[in-house]
Design a protein around this motif. Structure first.
Motif, PDB file in Angstrom:
ATOM      1  N   CYS A 201     -22.005 -28.623  26.264  1.00 28.76           N
ATOM      2  CA  CYS A 201     -22.934 -28.814  25.154  1.00 28.76           C
ATOM      3  C   CYS A 201     -22.713 -30.188  24.520  1.00 28.76           C
ATOM      4  O   CYS A 201     -21.727 -30.856  24.815  1.00 28.76           O
ATOM      5  N   HIS A 203     -21.509 -31.046  21.966  1.00 26.89           N
ATOM      6  CA  HIS A 203     -20.254 -31.154  21.227  1.00 26.89           C
ATOM      7  C   HIS A 203     -19.054 -31.134  22.152  1.00 26.89           C
ATOM      8  O   HIS A 203     -17.915 -31.040  21.710  1.00 26.89           O
ATOM      9  N   CYS A 225     -20.030 -22.037  21.148  1.00 25.90           N
ATOM     10  CA  CYS A 225     -19.871 -23.301  20.422  1.00 25.90           C
ATOM     11  C   CYS A 225     -20.415 -23.103  19.010  1.00 25.90           C
ATOM     12  O   CYS A 225     -21.611 -22.870  18.826  1.00 25.90           O
ATOM     13  N   ASP A 227     -20.877 -25.190  16.703  1.00 24.81           N
ATOM     14  CA  ASP A 227     -21.784 -26.228  16.210  1.00 24.81           C
ATOM     15  C   ASP A 227     -23.184 -26.092  16.792  1.00 24.81           C
ATOM     16  O   ASP A 227     -24.162 -26.529  16.200  1.00 24.81           O
ATOM     17  N   CYS A 228     -23.289 -25.514  17.985  1.00 26.47           N
ATOM     18  CA  CYS A 228     -24.612 -25.320  18.584  1.00 26.47           C
ATOM     19  C   CYS A 228     -25.349 -24.161  17.912  1.00 26.47           C
ATOM     20  O   CYS A 228     -26.566 -24.098  17.906  1.00 26.47           O
TER      21      CYS A 228
END
Ligand SMILES: [Zn+2]
Ligand SMILES: [Zn+2]
Ligand SMILES: [Zn+2]
Ligand SMILES: [Zn+2]
Length: 536
Positions: A201, A203, A225, A227-228
């Motif tokens: 991803c 990140h 993840c 942040d996703c």
């Protein structure tokens, strides 16, 4: 001492209030005890030590009376204390028949169970709520308690509505269960996210997980993840779930009515509130639903949809539905609604077009039968819904009371865990005035609805069950809220009671009361077992 229930939610521990002055028996109240306990040094009775407190309570001459007095609330973690008078009044004349003041009772108060529905707050009260929920749900499926028994023959289905995905989370999928009880399933699950390609991803997180997660794995439901993951959209979805449900019931209703027309089921004339006569299809749907908080922090709904008929002369009556519409049609109606219903929320500075709210992919609908020959029985459904009625956000690891500006930082963190980010999303998005509800329900991760709801004509109410219990208790035992027996409805019991405080006075009181109730329960169980073995 381990019998005191441990409350995991904050602010629910047994009360530790300063020792009241009147704990020492005064010579005036109990002459027999004069000179026994009053001789003890006051530090001994006022001690913060649980054992000394317990001894001080148990050594009092009114200990047995106190135990009997607190019995109705003895298993409760945090009972409510009430003071005042209880009057028994003749209904016809208003004449005062009897009056009792709590000042004459042990501790000078009445102990009332807290009545909390959440298992993590009060195990005992939630058990009662769960039993009531079971009766409410089940009466709607098999009748009884005022619901006509022929509802058992109405088509009924049990759909589960899930939320869409907001990002990939660790999952536990079992292809075929071999376990006996699904609650402690130890079957071998599929690998979580097995992928050949190396997808990374933005990140820098590899979106793979080859683990076969155990049912108790704390990683379950957390994003691959963080942040996703779209925490904003999920918080708003939780907030909008109630409205989505409302629109879904309308869509299901429309579908069934269209079906009536297509199949030529004759309409009936119905007089509406303003006197107008309308021709309507002779069907009505009754709904019940329980919300379940999933591990990923999003609610999904377990619902019951029952098809009723419509009596144009008596709209309140529950009557048999017309022939020609069956459970399979209900399944179609639900599938259709789950696929098509979706709407956009009001615009928000963070999402000028609003968020799109709709159901996830997997809507699973089972047909309920009373005989047990169908996919799922009435008792199973009732037990299932009743169980979820006592739960809240515990499964996500988050448990708090309503959040304020002062407390929110303890639970919200933009770079924290999954639930911390969800609370953060509720708080940040809830800043505009029109979105304040998100802040109000931040401790519920955005979900502001009830965990168990039903349409008006689905079944009996909780209030009815509670009322029946009060009448039963007043006429059967002589508990503290008994007063005079009120077997005949010609007398009224009127309470003039004031809230004094909540919780037990000391942890020792909590321990003694809870222990006594646990012993009483064991005793009952042993007696029941003895009776059944004797009968056998
Ligand atoms: Zn309670
Ligand atoms: Zn995983
Ligand atoms: Zn299993
Ligand atoms: Zn990412």
């Amino acid at each position: 001492m381990s019998v005191v229930p441990e409350a995991t939610a904050s602010g629910t521990a047994p009360s530790v209030e300063p020792q009241p002055q009147n704990l020492l028996p005064t010579p005036a109240r109990s002459p027999s005890a004069a000179g026994t306990l009053t001789a003890a040094p006051s530090w001994w009775v006022r001690s913060a030590d649980l054992q000394k407190q317990a001894v001080a309570r148990a050594a009092r001459p009114d200990y047995d009376a106190w135990l009997a007095h607190v019995k109705p609330a003895s298993a409760c973690v945090r009972p409510v204390r009430l003071a005042g008078t209880i009057a028994t009044i003749e209904a016809a004349t208003g004449r005062l028949l009897a009056e009792r003041a709590t000042a004459d009772m042990p501790d000078g108060v009445i102990y009332k169970p807290c009545g909390n529905r959440r298992e993590s707050v009060c195990p005992s009260c939630s058990k009662l709520y769960q039993r009531d929920a079971y009766q409410v749900v089940r009466s709607g499926l098999i009748g009884g308690k005022g619901v006509p028994e022929q509802v058992a023959h109405h088509p009924a289905v049990f759909p589960t509505f899930t939320a869409p995905g907001f990002g990939e989370v660790h999952t536990r999928a079992v292809k075929r269960h071999t376990c006996t009880r699904r609650t402690d399933c130890d079957c071998r699950p599929e690998p979580c996210h097995a992928r050949r390609d190396i997808s990374v991803c933005p990140h820098g997180v590899r979106l793979v997980c080859f683990a076969r997660h155990a049912a108790t794995d704390r990683n379950l439901g957390t994003p691959l993840c963080l942040d996703c993951y779209d925490h904003d959209a999920q918080a708003v979805w939780n907030l909008s779930a109630g409205e989505l449900w409302r629109r879904t019931t309308i869509a299901v209703n429309r579908y069934v009515r269209r079906l009536c027309r297509a199949r030529g089921i004759p309409y009936v004339a119905k007089v509406s509130g303003n006197g107008k006569v309308r021709m309507v299809p002779p069907v009505r749907l009754s709904f019940g639903k329980a919300a379940e908080m999933q591990r990923r922090g999003v609610v999904h709904f377990h619902a019951i949809v029952r098809l009723d008929g419509l009596d144009p002369t008596d709209p309140a009556a529950i009557v048999a539905p017309p022939a020609g519409i069956d459970a399979a049609d209900l399944v179609d109606a639900i599938d259709h609604a789950a696929r098509t219903v979706s709407f956009a929320t009001e615009p928000h500075p963070a999402a000028p077009g609003g968020w799109r709210i709709g159901w996830g992919e997997q809507v699973l609908t089972k047909v309920i039968t009373v005989a047990g020959a169908g996919e799922v029985t009435d008792a199973q459904v009732a037990a299932y819904l009743a169980k979820y009625a006592t739960k809240s956000t515990e499964v996500t690891g988050h448990a708090s009371t309503r959040l304020t500006d002062e407390t929110v930082n303890v639970y919200a963190d933009p770079d924290g865990t999954h639930t911390e980010r969800l609370v953060e999303a509720c708080w940040i998005l809830g800043r505009p005035r029109e979105w304040r509800r998100l802040r109000r329900w931040a401790h519920m991760l955005g979900f502001g609805g009830h965990f168990l709801t039903k349409s008006r004509r689905y079944s009996i109410t909780f209030a009815l069950l509670r009322h029946n219990r009060v009448v039963f208790r007043r006429t059967e035992t002589a508990g503290p809220d008994a007063g005079e027996p009120v077997a005949e409805p010609t007398t009224l019991v009127v309470n003039f009671l004031e809230f004094v405080g909540s919780g037990w006075r000391t942890p020792a009181d909590a321990m003694l009361a809870n222990t006594s109730s646990a012993l009483a329960r064991d005793h009952q169980q042993a007696a029941r077992q003895y009776l059944t073995t004797t009968a056998a």
